[in-house]
Motif scaffolding. Sequence first.
Motif, PDB file in Angstrom:
ATOM      1  N   ILE A 184       0.888  -1.167   0.000  1.00 56.13           N
ATOM      2  CA  ILE A 184       0.000   0.000   0.000  1.00 56.13           C
ATOM      3  C   ILE A 184       0.921   1.211   0.000  1.00 56.13           C
ATOM      4  CG2 ILE A 184      -1.662   1.375   1.335  1.00 56.13           C
ATOM      5  CD1 ILE A 184      -2.567  -1.281   2.634  1.00 56.13           C
ATOM      6  N   GLU A 185       0.605   2.203  -0.820  1.00 53.03           N
ATOM      7  CA  GLU A 185       1.430   3.410  -0.866  1.00 53.03           C
ATOM      8  C   GLU A 185       0.563   4.656  -0.794  1.00 53.03           C
ATOM      9  OE1 GLU A 185       4.251   5.765  -4.052  1.00 53.03           O
ATOM     10  OE2 GLU A 185       4.421   3.576  -3.979  1.00 53.03           O
ATOM     11  N   ILE A 186       1.079   5.655  -0.079  1.00 52.84           N
ATOM     12  CA  ILE A 186       0.521   7.003  -0.030  1.00 52.84           C
ATOM     13  C   ILE A 186       1.648   7.910  -0.521  1.00 52.84           C
ATOM     14  CG2 ILE A 186      -0.512   8.786   1.443  1.00 52.84           C
ATOM     15  CD1 ILE A 186      -2.076   6.268   1.793  1.00 52.84           C
ATOM     16  N   THR A 187       1.353   8.858  -1.419  1.00 50.48           N
ATOM     17  CA  THR A 187       2.404   9.709  -1.977  1.00 50.48           C
ATOM     18  C   THR A 187       2.083  11.191  -1.832  1.00 50.48           C
ATOM     19  OG1 THR A 187       3.678  10.201  -3.988  1.00 50.48           O
ATOM     20  CG2 THR A 187       1.398   9.545  -4.305  1.00 50.48           C
ATOM     21  N   LYS A 188       3.119  11.980  -1.751  1.00 46.58           N
ATOM     22  CA  LYS A 188       2.953  13.438  -1.740  1.00 46.58           C
ATOM     23  C   LYS A 188       2.663  13.964  -3.143  1.00 46.58           C
ATOM     24  CE  LYS A 188       5.611  15.156   2.189  1.00 46.58           C
ATOM     25  NZ  LYS A 188       6.787  15.990   2.563  1.00 46.58           N
ATOM     26  N   ASP A 189       2.991  13.161  -4.156  1.00 46.72           N
ATOM     27  CA  ASP A 189       2.728  13.576  -5.535  1.00 46.72           C
ATOM     28  C   ASP A 189       1.242  13.852  -5.716  1.00 46.72           C
ATOM     29  OD1 ASP A 189       5.424  13.201  -6.092  1.00 46.72           O
ATOM     30  OD2 ASP A 189       5.122  11.186  -6.892  1.00 46.72           O
ATOM     31  N   VAL A 204      -2.997  10.423  -2.853  1.00 42.41           N
ATOM     32  CA  VAL A 204      -2.066  11.390  -3.435  1.00 42.41           C
ATOM     33  C   VAL A 204      -2.129  12.689  -2.624  1.00 42.41           C
ATOM     34  CG1 VAL A 204      -2.239  10.368  -5.746  1.00 42.41           C
ATOM     35  CG2 VAL A 204      -3.750  12.268  -5.112  1.00 42.41           C
ATOM     36  N   SER A 205      -1.196  13.575  -2.887  1.00 41.57           N
ATOM     37  CA  SER A 205      -1.125  14.883  -2.210  1.00 41.57           C
ATOM     38  C   SER A 205      -1.077  14.728  -0.684  1.00 41.57           C
ATOM     39  CB  SER A 205      -2.293  15.779  -2.619  1.00 41.57           C
ATOM     40  OG  SER A 205      -2.292  16.009  -4.008  1.00 41.57           O
ATOM     41  N   ALA A 206      -0.349  13.732  -0.219  1.00 38.30           N
ATOM     42  CA  ALA A 206      -0.229  13.488   1.221  1.00 38.30           C
ATOM     43  C   ALA A 206       0.521  14.628   1.896  1.00 38.30           C
ATOM     44  CB  ALA A 206       0.498  12.167   1.467  1.00 38.30           C
ATOM     45  N   ASP A 207       0.180  14.887   3.143  1.00 35.59           N
ATOM     46  CA  ASP A 207       0.861  15.955   3.876  1.00 35.59           C
ATOM     47  C   ASP A 207       2.106  15.469   4.620  1.00 35.59           C
ATOM     48  OD1 ASP A 207      -0.415  14.592   5.939  1.00 35.59           O
ATOM     49  OD2 ASP A 207      -1.567  16.320   6.640  1.00 35.59           O
ATOM     50  N   LYS A 208       2.384  14.161   4.565  1.00 25.99           N
ATOM     51  CA  LYS A 208       3.598  13.616   5.172  1.00 25.99           C
ATOM     52  C   LYS A 208       4.111  12.446   4.344  1.00 25.99           C
ATOM     53  CE  LYS A 208       2.309  14.496  10.000  1.00 25.99           C
ATOM     54  NZ  LYS A 208       1.988  13.855  11.293  1.00 25.99           N
ATOM     55  N   ALA A 209       5.415  12.244   4.426  1.00 24.90           N
ATOM     56  CA  ALA A 209       6.070  11.056   3.880  1.00 24.90           C
ATOM     57  C   ALA A 209       6.839  10.403   5.038  1.00 24.90           C
ATOM     58  CB  ALA A 209       7.019  11.446   2.747  1.00 24.90           C
ATOM     59  N   ASP A 248      12.357   8.432   3.196  1.00 26.32           N
ATOM     60  CA  ASP A 248      11.846   8.904   1.903  1.00 26.32           C
ATOM     61  C   ASP A 248      11.056  10.189   2.097  1.00 26.32           C
ATOM     62  OD1 ASP A 248       9.822   8.984  -0.458  1.00 26.32           O
ATOM     63  OD2 ASP A 248      11.321   7.517  -1.062  1.00 26.32           O
ATOM     64  N   ASP A 249      11.283  11.168   1.246  1.00 22.86           N
ATOM     65  CA  ASP A 249      10.599  12.455   1.405  1.00 22.86           C
ATOM     66  C   ASP A 249       9.380  12.609   0.501  1.00 22.86           C
ATOM     67  OD1 ASP A 249      11.836  12.792  -1.036  1.00 22.86           O
ATOM     68  OD2 ASP A 249      12.832  14.671  -0.521  1.00 22.86           O
ATOM     69  N   ARG A 250       8.948  11.534  -0.185  1.00 25.70           N
ATOM     70  CA  ARG A 250       7.800  11.613  -1.092  1.00 25.70           C
ATOM     71  C   ARG A 250       6.669  10.645  -0.753  1.00 25.70           C
ATOM     72  NH1 ARG A 250       7.280  15.916  -2.814  1.00 25.70           N
ATOM     73  NH2 ARG A 250       5.712  15.156  -4.228  1.00 25.70           N
ATOM     74  N   LYS A 251       6.987   9.518  -0.094  1.00 25.81           N
ATOM     75  CA  LYS A 251       5.950   8.491   0.066  1.00 25.81           C
ATOM     76  C   LYS A 251       6.077   7.692   1.349  1.00 25.81           C
ATOM     77  CE  LYS A 251       8.678   5.601  -2.983  1.00 25.81           C
ATOM     78  NZ  LYS A 251       8.817   5.031  -4.295  1.00 25.81           N
TER      79      LYS A 251
END
Length: 158
Positions: free
Chosen positions: A26-31, A44-49, A93-96
Amino acid sequence: MKLLKAIEIIHARGHANIKATHKTTIEITKDGYLTERGDCIIGVSADKAAADLSDSFKRIAKRNDSLLVIVISVGGVYDIILAQGSQNLVLADDRKIIIRKSTFIEPATVAIRANKAAADIRRDLVELLRQGGVLTLELYAITLDEINPKYSSPRAVL
């Protein structure tokens, strides 16, 4: 008994391309975008990674005897995942953020040995995500000695 627990709340949003069909992650991303290939991504558009998580959360998650309870909710519909931490987690990781059924670890991995992957999430919740619903991911980390000190040991929990 020393209190060893931490909570993280992450907000993200759904996307029309969410499939949630991946069988191991399962992945959540800041993208802010999602291609058709991202079958493990549920937000998407997560507020934290992973790198943004608090030091107290990271300290507990990086223990082999840590247990993570993950609550995914959208519009009053929720699903719960149980997973384990590991002394080998990098959490950089700073994105996901990635939750895995396997024991594979890379900088975005927040939990391993999860009892669910994207394909296992409630389909009514996934449909709300496809409609662009607001996702809340609650990460609860505790150690087994929080439950009872006799369970504290550097071994696999799940």
